[in-house]
Structures are given as structure tokens and as C-alpha cells.
Design a protein around this motif. Structure first.
Motif, PDB file in Angstrom:
ATOM      1  N   LEU B 161       0.810  -1.315   0.050  1.00  0.00           N
ATOM      2  CA  LEU B 161      -0.213  -0.135  -0.233  1.00  0.00           C
ATOM      3  C   LEU B 161       0.801   1.226   0.065  1.00  0.00           C
ATOM      4  N   GLY B 162       2.020   1.323   0.660  1.00  0.00           N
ATOM      5  CA  GLY B 162       3.008   2.386   0.562  1.00  0.00           C
ATOM      6  C   GLY B 162       3.360   2.804  -0.678  1.00  0.00           C
ATOM      7  N   HIS B 163       3.235   1.923  -1.814  1.00  0.00           N
ATOM      8  CA  HIS B 163       3.693   2.304  -3.064  1.00  0.00           C
ATOM      9  C   HIS B 163       2.528   2.316  -3.926  1.00  0.00           C
ATOM     10  N   THR B 164       1.443   2.797  -3.479  1.00  0.00           N
ATOM     11  CA  THR B 164       0.388   2.995  -4.287  1.00  0.00           C
ATOM     12  C   THR B 164       0.406   4.516  -4.293  1.00  0.00           C
ATOM     13  N   ILE B 165       0.058   5.186  -5.468  1.00  0.00           N
ATOM     14  CA  ILE B 165       0.482   6.438  -5.691  1.00  0.00           C
ATOM     15  C   ILE B 165      -0.504   7.418  -5.128  1.00  0.00           C
ATOM     16  N   ALA B 166      -0.342   8.119  -4.204  1.00  0.00           N
ATOM     17  CA  ALA B 166      -1.170   9.382  -3.488  1.00  0.00           C
ATOM     18  C   ALA B 166      -1.343  10.756  -4.295  1.00  0.00           C
ATOM     19  N   VAL B 167      -0.112  10.986  -4.852  1.00  0.00           N
ATOM     20  CA  VAL B 167       0.055  12.347  -5.740  1.00  0.00           C
ATOM     21  C   VAL B 167       0.760  11.983  -6.919  1.00  0.00           C
ATOM     22  N   ARG B 168       0.195  12.034  -7.911  1.00  0.00           N
ATOM     23  CA  ARG B 168       0.790  11.495  -9.370  1.00  0.00           C
ATOM     24  C   ARG B 168       1.680  12.783  -9.667  1.00  0.00           C
ATOM     25  N   GLY B 169       3.008  12.242  -9.862  1.00  0.00           N
ATOM     26  CA  GLY B 169       4.249  13.256  -9.962  1.00  0.00           C
ATOM     27  C   GLY B 169       4.563  14.267  -8.662  1.00  0.00           C
ATOM     28  N   CYS B 180       4.525   8.287  -4.042  1.00  0.00           N
ATOM     29  CA  CYS B 180       3.935   7.172  -3.345  1.00  0.00           C
ATOM     30  C   CYS B 180       3.657   7.424  -2.227  1.00  0.00           C
ATOM     31  N   LEU B 181       2.447   6.861  -1.567  1.00  0.00           N
ATOM     32  CA  LEU B 181       2.019   7.067  -0.283  1.00  0.00           C
ATOM     33  C   LEU B 181       2.840   7.202   0.943  1.00  0.00           C
ATOM     34  N   GLU B 182       4.055   6.391   0.817  1.00  0.00           N
ATOM     35  CA  GLU B 182       4.868   6.315   2.042  1.00  0.00           C
ATOM     36  C   GLU B 182       5.769   7.791   2.101  1.00  0.00           C
ATOM     37  N   THR B 183       5.810   8.514   1.074  1.00  0.00           N
ATOM     38  CA  THR B 183       6.448   9.487   0.987  1.00  0.00           C
ATOM     39  C   THR B 183       5.618  10.779   1.692  1.00  0.00           C
ATOM     40  N   TYR B 184       4.357  10.428   2.073  1.00  0.00           N
ATOM     41  CA  TYR B 184       3.621  11.538   2.660  1.00  0.00           C
ATOM     42  C   TYR B 184       3.024  10.924   4.104  1.00  0.00           C
ATOM     43  N   ALA B 185       2.585   9.635   4.158  1.00  0.00           N
ATOM     44  CA  ALA B 185       1.881   8.925   5.313  1.00  0.00           C
ATOM     45  C   ALA B 185       2.988   8.170   5.883  1.00  0.00           C
ATOM     46  N   SER B 186       4.123   8.596   6.737  1.00  0.00           N
ATOM     47  CA  SER B 186       4.842   7.956   7.495  1.00  0.00           C
ATOM     48  C   SER B 186       5.701   8.842   8.314  1.00  0.00           C
ATOM     49  N   ALA B 187       6.445   8.192   9.147  1.00  0.00           N
ATOM     50  CA  ALA B 187       7.260   9.399  10.091  1.00  0.00           C
ATOM     51  C   ALA B 187       8.326  10.172   9.248  1.00  0.00           C
ATOM     52  N   THR B 188       8.663   9.509   8.109  1.00  0.00           N
ATOM     53  CA  THR B 188       9.585  10.288   7.172  1.00  0.00           C
ATOM     54  C   THR B 188       8.565  11.412   6.381  1.00  0.00           C
ATOM     55  N   GLY B 189       7.497  10.927   5.964  1.00  0.00           N
ATOM     56  CA  GLY B 189       6.798  11.757   5.294  1.00  0.00           C
ATOM     57  C   GLY B 189       6.361  13.227   6.004  1.00  0.00           C
TER      58      GLY B 189
END
Lengths: 319, 319
Positions: B161-169, B180-189
């Protein structure tokens, strides 16, 4: 002596049934108008009569079970719930009505799940335990199979890929939200795409001279096959949107294959090529080159009836 | 006389193990550094020695099976494949190495799937057949359970799920793609979100005075709890992005509950409230009000070890 399963496909206009054996051979079939009956009880009565008549014509046949595919069908409850394209109101216990009318076990699921089970039993997904079936008709329906079983979810309503969001804030959808995948990747969606392209000035296209009511996905496929640039662009856009959404679905369930079914799938390579290209470009690297996109093997047979029968067959063997 | 399962959690820094009984009670545990060993064989040898020592300390105990949770673990093959955070190269047959070293059945899966099985066996998902576990750590991991079984997909890599696209581009991701979702919804995000908000001029925030290396999800949670507007906005943005993605996941698998786990989940209501709000606002109407979002029940126990042990326990009962 034949053990036969009745597969029943409830459609908005007609209800079709077939008597199917374990090998998927249809030994008899019939058709009853759905909407002219006063209510579900009357429809069930008419279908049961038709099944008895068809059964009597097959030497030595006996009915073993009934499988039903219906819009908004709930597998767990055997009900059709608030189906927008049927005249019935509320929640209809269709499986138990058929069980009483025919005296055999009856089970029910929605059309896309029935099609998935049909492909698994008789079609392109034979031997697969993890695959995804996508119907590209008026809307976009989906049936996810994981570990050899349809994913129904806790409430029986899983598999709504058509209502994942392809474009946030995008096209209005019949569900009341915006940007659902089915407003782009469906027979209806590609017509909307062509209209948008025409409004943006695609006057060279032969589709510019087609009356609004004749602008169908079939007409667009014919134009694209004849080399019409705008029609080909519409297939590119549709395939890209679909391929990108499928890449997200693959990340979740990692299917061995994705099987396309329904009106838009009949356009073959016109939709397959851009979908595969977008999928492969968009996939997470570990999934690339591993998921096949196939066309349904049941498109020219009565897939919904076969699928409904296959559901009943699967229930039998689970029993 | 105790039948015990060894649950092993392979981490980038340390490998932790515990001896777990059927009720989830841990009877002994140990820790071995992962990276200081020359190769996987040496690590397995050291862990096996530790397990034998711990086992000898429990009166009348015998080892029944081993379960392993590892990054990039493949359940079908029992291998760890190209794990970016481990020093090993290529494909490592870790389950068979442990099987040989300990003489008992061994099975392996990735960390998020192990956590999902842990919740199902000992935690917040007891009795559930359809749920989703989401780990909000450095990245976003997920384990989908449908019909009572983890969805591994045809190749063992499902649940990304972390590599489904949350924001294209959108934001660049470690996988080489964007958004990818994990670049937004994670401790790092959430740290990236705070940096963006600070660059946009959030100079009033106490986070503007925090050194870059101290700007962690924990520091952001502390600031939000103290009323910092920018920190609260970062949780809103993170929860909204997560809730919207979860709405799409619910449309596919319709889980009874979504269980949040990991660093960011420890911030409790700060992340729960905006996630639930966005989920409910975005869901297809038939799913509204039906999927609970819960915090992990294993957050303060050794969830990865319990999950790995639960995997081995589940395999035992399938055998």
C-alpha cells in the motif's frame, strides 16, 4: 443422468438462465423479462417455471443447485441491496426466494464476482489462485481473487475498483463523488473522453460528425481501427488511466493476471496496448513484467450465466 | 512441558528473538547484532545459539517451530530478496538456514505481514477475518487479510500500500518513482511535510527553531500536543492523505478494521482524528461508518517477534 446447475443472470432488462454441467456445457437456456414482473416473487416464479421446462427437455437431468449473479448482490446475505437498475426497492432476499421455489441450495453474488468465478472455473483464469477480473461496461466492475477465493470483505461489498479515485476532484460519478475510475475507464468513460477531445477542437475527427446518441464505445473503436487520430487518442487516455489504476491494485494484491471483460474489452488491442504500456511504466519495479493482462475467455459465451453456475458449483465443493 | 515457538525479527541493526507460547506469553528473549556478522549463515548460527540458551532456561520447554519476520521477506520461498537495509546481497534462503540450524519447521514473511498475523492472533484483530494492518514507520508497510488469510499475491510480494500513488508526479520515493503514499504518510513523510510548511513561511512555529536532525515525527507530535499550529497542520495533511488512500483500499478489500501501527501511530489522536475524518468523507457511501480505525494492541509489546511466532503457529495449525 446429468447433475445440472442453474446459472441465473439478473439484468435490468432481461433475466437469463442456463442449465450448466461441471464442464461448463450449457444444456438448456431461457430468458424472462425482468421489469414486467410486479415484484421479485413473480420474477422468481417465472424463472423457476422456465428452469423446470428446460430441465424436462434434458433426458435424465436433475437440478443440483442454483447460482445467481445480480447487480448489487451480497454474497453473505444472498440479497440484492438497493440496486439502482432494478425496479425493486430496498433489500430483496433473492437467494432464499429461489431456494424455496426450486427446492435446491441457492447462492448469489454480484455480476463482477460471478464473472471472476466463471473465469476461474471455465475461462482464462483456470488454475490461478490470485487474479483480478475487470469488467469494462457501462461502469467498471471488479472481482478480486486471492488465495483461490473471491475477496468479499467483511460486509460482502469488496471489489469496487471502479470507485477508487483516478482523478481527485475529477468527473462527477453516479455514486455522488468525483473522479472515480469508472468515469474514465469504461464504455461510458471513453465516450466522455471523446466528447472532451471534440470540445477541445477535434473537428477533423470523423466522430465530430456522429450524432450524440450514436457516439458509443463501439463507434469509437471502429473509428480508431480506421485510423481516426482523435479516437486513437481517446483509447490512449483511457488505457493510461486504467493502467495507472491497475498498477496500484497490483501493489495491493499482486495478481498473476488481470482479465478484462465487457464492451470496451471487445476492442482488443486498442485498449490492451495502452493499458499494458501504462501499467508497466507505472508499476513498482518488483512487479514489472510479472502480471499478464488477458482478455476474457468467456466473452463470446454466456459469461454471467456460467459465472453464476460456477459460484454454485464452488459452494457445492465447499459444502 | 511447554511447546514454544521462536519468533525472530530481523532488523537492519539488531535481530531480536523471543520464545512464545500459544497464548502469546514470551518465556525468554535475546538480541544479536545483525550487521556485524560476515553473512547470513553466521547470523543464523548466532541466533540459533541464543535460542538454545534461552530454551535451556525454561523448565521442560521444547521448540516446536520458528517464524521469521524480515524486510523484503518472501513467504512462498522463505527468502529475503534484495533487502536495501540489510548488508546481504541477492536472495538469501533464510527459512531453510534456520530450519537446518534448529531442526524444526521454519517459515518467513515480511515485517508488515508478520505484524498483521500478530494482531490477528494476539492483538486488536482477534476474531477478524478481513482487516488491514498499516505500519507507519520510516516507510509505510501493509498487511491485508481477507477470508482469514494474508494476501500474499501470486509472487509473495502483495501488500505494498505504501507504494500506491497518492500524488501523481509528487515527492520522489526510494523506489525510483514519484508520489508514493509512504512519502507522505509515514514518520519520514510528516517530517517532509513540516519542512515544506516551514519553507512556505511557518516561522512562528517552534519547529522552525529545531535543528534539522532533531526534526522527527516525535518532535512534531510533541509540538502539536503543545498547540503548535504548523505541527497540527502537518498532522492534518498527513491524516488526510492517509485517509484518502485508505478509502481506495477499503473499496478493494472492505476490511472490518484498519489497524495502525508504528512510530507515527504512537501519536494517537493526532493522526487518528484527521485520518478517520478524511476516510469517512472520501468513502463510497455503502462503506461509510462501517470500517473502524484502531491503534495496534501490540505497540508496547514486541509485536514483530509475536507476529513472527504467530505466523509459525498458523502454519502449524494448517499442517
Amino acid at each position: 443422468m446429468h447433475d445440472l446447475i442453474a446459472g441465473i443472470d439478473i439484468g435490468g432488462t432481461n433475466t437469463v438462465f442456463g442449465l450448466v454441467d461441471r464442464d461448463g456445457v450449457v444444456h438448456g437456456e431461457g430468458r424472462v423479462p425482468t421489469a414486467t414482473h410486479a415484484g421479485p416473487e413473480q420474477l422468481v416464479h417465472a424463472v423457476a417455471e422456465g428452469i423446470h421446462t428446460a430441465l424436462a427437455a434434458v433426458h435424465g437431468a436433475s437440478l443440483r443447485a442454483v447460482g445467481i449473479g445480480a447487480p448489487n448482490g451480497n454474497y453473505y446475505r444472498g440479497t440484492v441491496e438497493f440496486a439502482p437498475n432494478l425496479a425493486w426497492r430496498g433489500i430483496v432476499p433473492l437467494a432464499s426466494l429461489f431456494r424455496e421455489a426450486l427446492g435446491v441450495p441457492a447462492c448469489l453474488t454480484n455480476d463482477a464476482n460471478a464473472a471472476a468465478i466463471g473465469e476461474m472455473t471455465y475461462g482464462a483464469a483456470r488454475g490461478m489462485r490470485d487474479f483480478l477480473l475487470v469488467t469494462l461496461g457501462t461502469g467498471l466492475g471488479s472481482g478480486f481473487v486471492a488465495n483461490g477465493h473471491v475477496i468479499y470483505g467483511h460486509d460482502g461489498f469488496a471489489g469496487e475498483l471502479g470507485h477508487t479515485i483516478a482523478v481527485r476532484g475529477g468527473r462527477p460519478c453516479g455514486c455522488g463523488r468525483r473522479g472515480c475510475l469508472e468515469t474514465y475507464a469504461s464504455a461510458t468513460g471513453i465516450v466522455l473522453t471523446v466528447r472532451e477531445l471534440l470540445e477541445e477542437g477535434g473537428t477533423d475527427s470523423r466522430l465530430a460528425r456522429v450524432d450524440v446518441e450514436d457516439l458509443t464505445s463501439r463507434a469509437i473503436a471502429d473509428a480508431a481501427a480506421a485510423g481516426d487520430t482523435l479516437a486513437k487518442e481517446a483509447f490512449e487516455i483511457t488505457g493510461r488511466t486504467l493502467g495507472e489504476a491497475l498498477a496500484d491494485a497490483v501493489a495491493i494484491t499482486s495478481p498473476e493476471a488481470i482479465i478484462l471483460f465487457g464492451g470496451l474489452a471487445r476492442s482488443g488491442d486498442l485498449i490492451l496496448a495502452p493499458t499494458v504500456r501504462a501499467l508497466e511504466e507505472t508499476l513498482l519495479p518488483i512487479f514489472r513484467g510479472k502480471t499478464r493482462i488477458l482478455l476474457s475467455a468467456l466473452m463470446d459465451r454466456n459469461a454471467a450465466v456460467l459465472g453464476a453456475a460456477a459460484l454454485a458449483l464452488a459452494e457445492e465443493s465447499d459444502r
